[in-house]
Design a protein around this motif. Structure first.
Motif, short mmCIF file in Angstrom:
data_model
loop_
_atom_site.label_atom_id
_atom_site.label_comp_id
_atom_site.label_asym_id
_atom_site.label_seq_id
_atom_site.Cartn_x
_atom_site.Cartn_y
_atom_site.Cartn_z
N TYR A 209 27.55 -14.21 51.24
CA TYR A 209 27.12 -12.83 51.01
C TYR A 209 27.71 -11.89 52.06
N VAL A 217 31.54 -5.84 48.14
CA VAL A 217 30.44 -5.95 47.16
C VAL A 217 29.44 -4.85 47.47
N ASN A 219 26.44 -3.62 45.66
CA ASN A 219 25.00 -3.68 45.48
C ASN A 219 24.60 -5.06 45.01
N ARG A 220 23.28 -5.23 44.78
CA ARG A 220 22.86 -6.60 44.47
C ARG A 220 23.30 -7.06 43.10
N GLU A 223 26.67 -8.49 43.71
CA GLU A 223 26.44 -9.71 44.46
C GLU A 223 26.03 -10.84 43.51
N LEU B 14 22.54 -6.62 54.31
CA LEU B 14 23.16 -6.66 53.00
C LEU B 14 22.88 -5.33 52.31
N ASN B 15 23.57 -5.15 51.21
CA ASN B 15 23.39 -3.87 50.51
C ASN B 15 22.10 -3.88 49.70
N ARG B 16 21.02 -3.43 50.31
CA ARG B 16 19.73 -3.41 49.64
C ARG B 16 19.24 -1.98 49.56
#
Lengths: 314, 291
Positions: A209, A217, A219-220, A223, B14-16
């Motif tokens: 990740y 990447v 956004n989720r 991902e 992370l991208n949250r």
């Protein structure tokens, strides 16, 4: 013993393929003894039944007289002269086409959503979602929630709100039986596949990740598509097989909820049709034809879906 | 692999998005309620005194909780034609007998399939993998015929022996051994002159505890929840699940004790899962299918 060593002197290249295989077979004698007991029971109670039902499906057989060969007659009768079979086939396909994919998606989405929760909370949420699938006949509570009188919770709410003024006979009403059975099936369908997904998500290497975040990447969702799904393909495969197999074997719960036959046969499945001929009428040849059709449907659906999943992320 | 599950994920940004987190929480809550409320309602129903069971509109709480339903369940049990202890004995015997045999046969095969490279091993495992694709409904008819030829119909054996060949446990155990038992450890044992059986028993088996615990639980749950079957017709050989479903079928007059019966029945597998959850999840870590 001495003979044995003489054989081993011959090198791999001097042997034919058959000789080499035979050498390996003898070398691994213990392995065969280890798998033998299981394989014996497995073949007797799983492989033999499938093969035997194919043979019996071409016969007329009542277990008292010897089977009589009638070739395709059972299949012809099933498809051309047995309206109930067509109803059952249709219901089973609808049922499987809805519960299989929805339960699969639900298992995955929930597993994915709870993946980032702290371990203790995740364990509790897992229990809440998994419990209905192992709770024996707890699904009978749905007959109380949707009971046909005003003590049922669904009727009570609708009556309180003034939407209806007489109770609806939920499980006796042709409109509602199928959707309700599907809801109950989904309720109890977060089983082994769900646990497998949770473990699969936990097992994904976290550095993937980080690398993904560096590689852009955003956004989720990205991902999920570029990292998560491809990394847990083996679990997705295993889960799909369990979801499909489960979706085709859903007779007894329908019987418990809506009775057999259900009103106007709206929830009459192949499972019911099979038990009618194998249990009540003892037409073994005919029942075998139904069994074998179910076998083909399960294997067919599974092959198709596993093919599709193997394409994920490619 | 196994260790990794336990360690906390290390903090990476992370991208949250906050919106995404909120949306996920809401959806989880809705699904969670859908799953949880029926279970909760079952428990509540079992604690309601008679007058509250028939209260309109039905309540999602209980004003005067009582254990009367459980008492009347035990009275019903005491009155039954076959002593209730007999149903419990039957269920325990079948569950334990079926599970034990399945554990022994599956572990032996799983070890051979995972760790010994013998001609035919790939093919055998392929067949086992394919068998996960079919439901027991398909095999029921011929199994009835087979069992009646052997003469096991209406005996415990009709339920116990076929359970020995159940494939899900073997599948999970084989996959777990493949990832968690290193070939080097086995090789060194073999070089020391240990027989294959000995290597299996004293090296491999201790390394796969989560997998056999999972197998035991799966097999036990399946057998424990087994209801009516055409393989058994003598009342005194029937299972607890069957007896409980007779109480459930008693209709509205017994709705309190019926809920109590369901609670008793579901508590066993749920408690077993609570205790063993981490082991099961660890086993599932290697459950994936690689074609």
């Amino acid at each position: 013993m001495s003979k044995n060593t003489e054989k081993q002197v011959k090198t791999r290249h001097e042997m034919t393929k058959a000789e080499w295989t035979w050498f390996l077979v003898r070398k691994n004698k213990t392995a065969y003894f280890m798998v033998l007991p299981f394989m014996f029971i497995f073949v007797l109670f799983t492989v033999v039944p499938v093969v035997a039902s194919l043979f019996l499906s071409f016969t007329q057989f009542n277990m008292l007289e010897a089977p009589k060969f009638i070739f395709m007659d059972n299949y012809i009768t099933l498809f051309l002269d047995d309206e109930l079979f067509i109803t059952a086939l249709k219901n089973t396909l609808i049922f499987a086409a809805v519960t299989g994919p929805v339960s699969y998606l639900l298992s995955f989405v929930v597993a994915w959503f709870i993946n980032e929760l702290p371990p203790k909370i995740r364990a509790i949420v897992t229990l809440i979602f998994y419990a209905p699938s192992i709770a024996g006949n707890a699904y009978l509570i749905w007959t109380t929630l949707f009971s046909s009188d005003a003590y049922g919770w669904a009727n009570a709410i609708l009556m309180e709100l003034g939407i209806i003024d007489t109770p609806i006979l939920w499980f006796q009403n042709a409109t509602y039986v199928m959707p309700l059975c599907i809801i109950v099936a989904l309720w109890m369908s977060l089983g082994t596949a769900f646990l497998s997904f949770i473990a699969g998500l936990q097992g994904i290497n976290k550095s993937l990740y980080e690398a993904g975040a560096i590689d852009g990447v955003k956004n989720r969702w990205q991902e999920l598509w570029y990292i998560t799904l491809p990394s847990m393909k083996p679990q997705l495969m295993f889960g799909a097989i369990l979801a499909i197999t489960g979706a085709f074997g859903f007779g007894p719960v329908v019987t418990a909820l809506a009775g057999n036959p259900s009103v106007d046969y709206v929830a009459y499945t192949l499972n019911h049709h099979l038990s009618e001929y194998q249990g009540t009428r003892w037409e073994v040849g005919y029942a075998s034809a139904i069994s074998f059709i179910m076998f083909l449907m399960m294997i067919g659906a599974n092959m198709l879906i596993t093919k599709l999943i193997s394409k994920v992320g490619q | 692999m196994a260790k990794k599950l336990r360690t906390r994920k290390h903090e990476v940004v992370l991208n949250r998005s906050v919106g995404g987190d909120a949306g996920i929480t809401v959806i989880l809550a809705i699904f969670g309620l859908f799953m949880f409320l029926p279970m909760y309602y079952t428990i509540i129903q079992s604690l309601k005194p008679m007058d509250e069971l028939f209260y309109f509109p039905p309540r999602f709480y209980v004003a005067n909780p009582t254990l009367d339903n459980f008492k009347s369940l035990f009275n019903l049990m005491a009155d039954s034609w076959v002593p209730f202890s007999r149903y419990i004995f039957n269920t325990v015997l079948i569950s334990v007998g079926g599970t034990f045999g399945n554990l022994v046969l599956s572990s032996l095969s799983a070890y051979a399939l995972a760790k010994i490279d013998f001609p035919g091993s790939k093919f055998l495992f392929q067949v086992i993998q394919k068998s996960l694709m079919i439901n027991a409904v398909v095999t029921g008819l011929v199994n009835f015929i087979t069992l009646s030829y052997i003469g096991w119909i209406d005996t415990y054996l009709a339920l116990i022996i076929p359970a020995w060949g159940s494939t899900l446990g073997l599948y999970l155990m084989k996959q777990f051994m493949e990832t968690n038992v290193t070939t080097e450890v086995l090789e060194s044992a073999r070089l020391d002159g240990a027989s294959e059986l000995r290597t299996f028993w004293s090296i491999a088996m201790p390394m796969v505890k989560p997998a056999w615990l999972t197998l035991i639980i799966y097999s036990f749950q399946g057998l424990w929840n087994m209801g009516q079957t055409n393989l058994i017709y003598s009342e005194q050989l029937k299972t607890l699940n069957y007896a409980i479903s007779q109480i459930n079928a008693g209709g509205i007059a017994r709705s309190g004790s019926s809920a109590a019966a369901t609670v008793v029945m579901m508590m066993v597998p749920i408690l077993v899962f609570v205790v063993s959850q981490s082991n099961i999840i660890e086993t599932m870590g290697s459950s994936g299918m690689k074609d």
